[in-house]
Structures are given as C-alpha cells and as structure tokens.
Design an enzyme around this catalytic site. Sequence first.
Site, PDB file in Angstrom:
ATOM      1  N   ASP A  43     -20.601 -21.934  47.549  1.00 51.30           N
ATOM      2  CA  ASP A  43     -20.019 -20.983  46.734  1.00 51.30           C
ATOM      3  C   ASP A  43     -18.597 -21.479  46.590  1.00 51.30           C
ATOM      4  OD1 ASP A  43     -19.348 -19.922  49.021  1.00 51.30           O
ATOM      5  OD2 ASP A  43     -19.881 -17.949  48.544  1.00 51.30           O
ATOM      6  N   ASP A  82     -26.129 -21.876  48.502  1.00 48.68           N
ATOM      7  CA  ASP A  82     -25.229 -20.452  48.799  1.00 48.68           C
ATOM      8  C   ASP A  82     -25.776 -19.347  48.114  1.00 48.68           C
ATOM      9  OD1 ASP A  82     -23.517 -20.530  51.110  1.00 48.68           O
ATOM     10  OD2 ASP A  82     -21.853 -21.180  49.958  1.00 48.68           O
ATOM     11  N   LYS A 111     -28.518 -19.971  51.963  1.00 50.44           N
ATOM     12  CA  LYS A 111     -27.428 -19.696  53.049  1.00 50.44           C
ATOM     13  C   LYS A 111     -26.825 -18.276  52.854  1.00 50.44           C
ATOM     14  CE  LYS A 111     -23.319 -21.643  53.445  1.00 50.44           C
ATOM     15  NZ  LYS A 111     -22.398 -20.536  53.634  1.00 50.44           N
ATOM     16  N   GLU A 113     -24.312 -15.581  54.739  1.00 46.98           N
ATOM     17  CA  GLU A 113     -23.140 -15.171  55.648  1.00 46.98           C
ATOM     18  C   GLU A 113     -23.242 -13.827  56.329  1.00 46.98           C
ATOM     19  OE1 GLU A 113     -19.006 -15.297  53.855  1.00 46.98           O
ATOM     20  OE2 GLU A 113     -19.593 -17.124  53.144  1.00 46.98           O
ATOM     21  N   GLU A 180     -17.719 -21.330  61.428  1.00 43.88           N
ATOM     22  CA  GLU A 180     -16.586 -21.826  60.622  1.00 43.88           C
ATOM     23  C   GLU A 180     -15.460 -20.979  61.156  1.00 43.88           C
ATOM     24  OE1 GLU A 180     -14.634 -21.731  56.181  1.00 43.88           O
ATOM     25  OE2 GLU A 180     -16.803 -20.962  56.451  1.00 43.88           O
TER      26      GLU A 180
END
Length: 262
Positions: A43, A82, A111, A113, A180
């Site tokens: 993204d 994403d 994916k 988060e 990250e």
Amino acid sequence: MKKHTISTLKSIKGKEPIVMITAYDALFARLFEEYADIILVGDSLNMSFLGKSDTLSTTLDQMIYHTNAVCNGAKKSFVVCDMPYGTYIDKKEALKNAIKIYQETKADAVKIEGGVEKAETIKYLTQNGIAVMGHIGLLPQFVRAEGGYKIKGKNEAEIENLLKDAKAIEDAGAFCIVIEGVKSEAAKIVTKHVNIPVIGIGAGKDTDGQVLVWSDMLGFFEEFKPKFVKQYLNGAELVKEAIKKYADEVKNKEFPSEEYEY
C-alpha cells in the site's frame, strides 16, 4: 527461478535469506521477477505511485488493480497483496475483502498489519483458506494514531511486546512476518523465537530476509530517504538526464533523424 510456495519459504528459514521487493505494475514486476523470492504489492503505492502523504487512503480496488498488473508481469513470482487500511477492522470484514482479492487476482497471500490484536483475524482468515503474512513493529497504517513513524524495540518492554506479537501471529497461522522499523537486536531476538520466516525492513541484518520499496532502493522517490534505505541506483537523475536529452533534441530538431524515419 522456480516459484516459491508457503512451504518452500518456511523451509529456507535460517538457511537462505529471502529477497522481497515491492512492485505496482507489470513492467517493473517483470524486471524484478528473476531475483525476488517475493513481490509485495504494497500500500506504499499510495505514496510513491499516487503522491499521497501516507498509505491510509489506499482502497481495496486500487490494491486489486495493481496486484493484477503485478501478477500479469511476474507470472512465476510469489505475490503478496497488502490489505489496505480499514479493510480488516473485524474478522468477517477481513475475510470478505480477502476473498475478493483472491477471486479477482492471482495473489498468493495477503498482508495484515498488527500483532496480538490481529491474531484472531489472522486465524479466521487462515482457517478459511487465506494465506497471511503478518506485519509488526512500525506500522505505517497506524502513523496518525502514533503521531508519526516510531522506532520500536528500544527497551525490554518493547522487545517483549514484539515477541508476543510475533508468537501470536505465528500461532494464528501466518506463514511469514514483516518486521519494520525496530532496533536490530530486537529483530534478531524475534527472528530466533519464531519458526516462520521474519523479513526485515529497517530491522538490521539478522532477520530471515529483507524487503525494500522499489522506488526507494532505485532512487526514484525524491521526497525523502529513510535511514534504512540503501539506494542501488540514482534512478531519478538518470531519468531526468534522459528526458532532458530527448527534450533538447526535439527543440533543436535533432530527433527524429533520418535513422528513425520511415
């Protein structure tokens, strides 16, 4: 290079570093395919492709559009899409949107988060046939809530939280984790404590692999350069030089010369 599967990616943990890079279109995906184990349709396209200030306004339809382009260009690559902000606010919403991605693209995985708080959602997806890559540490989709991009793993409490997040994601069925913006030692500890691959971005060299945004690493994105980005090409300058030469030749009536005429 033979296309990876979830099984082969898991099997090379600790044996062979995983190379992951972002791509948003068929052209660059085709260029990256030979060398990248995984191509992430990130993204991050909202910033590097669309010129926005963060990733939060990316839509599901945009992600599907770009994922299709990447899959068309790199037919043998393991492609991860994403899931954009707001598309997995609860497990049922997440499944509905992940199914849409699977049905409308050839993505191999999605994916998401988040750590402990997203474990139930990840489990629900994996139980329904969706392959999930997790993402912990600095979370770009949380940038407004956290008041900026905050480095994690700076003390024992933060390291413990990262470990809890990683284990929760692994136990929920994720096949891989992106970590990250964390201190290198913290990323090293997390990598050792889970049995699935951990891919770092701004997390040091002791993870199971690395990922970079293609426009950062090739020097095309000029707004800013994160500390963790190594530029392998001065892409913006090379393009500007070429365009200037073209423009000069057009202005001076040097192009097209007889060589380029029918």
